[in-house]
Structures are given as C-alpha cells and as structure tokens.
Design an enzyme around this catalytic site. Sequence first.
Site, PDB file in Angstrom:
ATOM      1  N   THR A  14       0.761  -1.226   0.000  1.00  0.00           N
ATOM      2  CA  THR A  14       0.000   0.000   0.000  1.00  0.00           C
ATOM      3  C   THR A  14       0.795   1.281   0.000  1.00  0.00           C
ATOM      4  O   THR A  14       1.758   1.434   0.735  1.00  0.00           O
ATOM      5  CB  THR A  14      -0.964   0.085   1.194  1.00  0.00           C
ATOM      6  OG1 THR A  14      -1.757  -1.080   1.210  1.00  0.00           O
ATOM      7  CG2 THR A  14      -1.874   1.264   1.108  1.00  0.00           C
ATOM      8  N   LYS A  46      -8.303   0.493  -1.798  1.00  0.00           N
ATOM      9  CA  LYS A  46      -7.904   0.862  -0.444  1.00  0.00           C
ATOM     10  C   LYS A  46      -8.349   2.259  -0.044  1.00  0.00           C
ATOM     11  O   LYS A  46      -7.988   2.737   1.024  1.00  0.00           O
ATOM     12  CB  LYS A  46      -6.389   0.745  -0.309  1.00  0.00           C
ATOM     13  CG  LYS A  46      -5.876  -0.639  -0.633  1.00  0.00           C
ATOM     14  CD  LYS A  46      -4.380  -0.638  -0.724  1.00  0.00           C
ATOM     15  CE  LYS A  46      -3.875  -1.889  -1.378  1.00  0.00           C
ATOM     16  NZ  LYS A  46      -2.451  -1.820  -1.657  1.00  0.00           N
ATOM     17  N   GLY A  58      -8.610   6.114   3.624  1.00  0.00           N
ATOM     18  CA  GLY A  58      -7.659   5.196   3.015  1.00  0.00           C
ATOM     19  C   GLY A  58      -6.970   4.422   4.120  1.00  0.00           C
ATOM     20  O   GLY A  58      -6.819   4.919   5.230  1.00  0.00           O
ATOM     21  N   SER A 137       3.826   1.653   2.718  1.00  0.00           N
ATOM     22  CA  SER A 137       5.225   1.353   2.421  1.00  0.00           C
ATOM     23  C   SER A 137       5.843   2.334   1.439  1.00  0.00           C
ATOM     24  O   SER A 137       7.029   2.617   1.506  1.00  0.00           O
ATOM     25  CB  SER A 137       5.355  -0.075   1.897  1.00  0.00           C
ATOM     26  OG  SER A 137       4.526  -0.266   0.771  1.00  0.00           O
ATOM     27  N   ALA A 169       5.134   4.107  -7.204  1.00  0.00           N
ATOM     28  CA  ALA A 169       5.103   2.779  -7.829  1.00  0.00           C
ATOM     29  C   ALA A 169       6.414   2.469  -8.546  1.00  0.00           C
ATOM     30  O   ALA A 169       6.819   1.305  -8.625  1.00  0.00           O
ATOM     31  CB  ALA A 169       3.930   2.673  -8.796  1.00  0.00           C
ATOM     32  N   CYS A 172       8.890   1.986  -4.969  1.00  0.00           N
ATOM     33  CA  CYS A 172       8.568   1.037  -3.904  1.00  0.00           C
ATOM     34  C   CYS A 172       8.103  -0.301  -4.482  1.00  0.00           C
ATOM     35  O   CYS A 172       7.143  -0.335  -5.249  1.00  0.00           O
ATOM     36  CB  CYS A 172       7.477   1.624  -3.006  1.00  0.00           C
ATOM     37  SG  CYS A 172       6.952   0.505  -1.691  1.00  0.00           S
ATOM     38  N   THR A 175       4.342  -1.297  -4.036  1.00  0.00           N
ATOM     39  CA  THR A 175       3.360  -0.373  -4.604  1.00  0.00           C
ATOM     40  C   THR A 175       3.293  -0.611  -6.099  1.00  0.00           C
ATOM     41  O   THR A 175       4.318  -0.733  -6.758  1.00  0.00           O
ATOM     42  CB  THR A 175       3.796   1.088  -4.339  1.00  0.00           C
ATOM     43  OG1 THR A 175       3.935   1.286  -2.927  1.00  0.00           O
ATOM     44  CG2 THR A 175       2.792   2.079  -4.887  1.00  0.00           C
TER      45      THR A 175
END
Length: 188
Positions: A14, A46, A58, A137, A169, A172, A175
């Site tokens: 997430t 989420k 969220g 994260s 994205a 990480c 993600t």
Amino acid sequence: MSNKSNFYPIVRSTTVVGVIKDGKAAMGADGQVSFGNTVMKHSTKKVRKIYQDKIMVGFAGATADAFTLLGKFEEKLEANRGNLYRASIDLAKDWRTDRYLRKLEAMLVVMNSNQALLISGTGDVIEPDDCIISIGSGGSYALSAARALYKHSNLSAREIVEESLKIAADICIYTNDHITIEELEGSK
C-alpha cells in the site's frame, strides 16, 4: 526457538496519499497486496468514500484490521454527526485503550474537503501543515512527490495524487500502478 516471521510472512503493501488544493480534496492508493515476497493481488481498492460521500478514508496494513477500524470509524462519525476531527479523536482513544483494538495493525488516513488526518493505533491524530498526507510502504515517496508537485506545478489535487502514486510505484516494490482515486468538492 522459532521465529514467528518464518511461518507468517510480514504483510507489506500500500501507498495512500491525499491532497487538498483549491477547495478540492483527492485521495488515492495503489492496488497491490503483497504477502511476503509474493504479489497476491493487483487491484485492491484501499480508498473509499463514507458518511454520505462527504468523507474519504484510506488504509494501510493488515486488511482485516483495516476493515475493523473502518467500521469503528464509521460508528464514530455517526455518533459525532460527521465531525471528522471529533470522530478521529474518539477512534484513536478507543484504539489505544481497547484490549482488542490495540492489537490491530493498520493505519487510517481520513479527509474531507477541508481537513486531512492520520489516525494511528498509538493514539496519534496528526493533521499535516500542508494539506498533504500519506501512509504505507511507499508513503514517503508519494509524500515527497506530492509536496514537490504541489509547490512547483499547477496540477489539481487529483493530478498530484495520481502523479505521486505513479512515482511511488516506480520506487517502492510494494506499490503498483493500479491506482484508485476518490475526490471531494469543497462546500460552496
């Protein structure tokens, strides 16, 4: 002596980011759910609107725990007639003191068109100074990107959220780029 993490992989997933700009609020999240070093799902939602579509929430962390907290937060919103701050304080207090709730491993970000708050299990209710908030994260990556875009571009709240999540994205591993974004208009 056994190590519990050998039997139960740590759940990491997430990135959630929210921005309030020019009377509009946007919150978005990626869709990846990871279990250990395996991607279990790519398109989990989420972020969502609650309380007559006037508040966005969220979550990051253990999914079952997050849904338990979401249900408790909705109860607090009803009891406080939609007062975001009061409901957040009440949830944080219960989360910290209740024997069952304090074992839950999740975090919540809640927003309306004027206010963004982070709620944690340690009793924290944090309102950012700059109307930009993130968890998860990839939260630090998304937060950094959102702050730069907010300060140095003319992008809308939604566009900042989208670009910040794309940047997170790319950095990480927990993600992905399956993004869900919700928006709220300010009251006129």
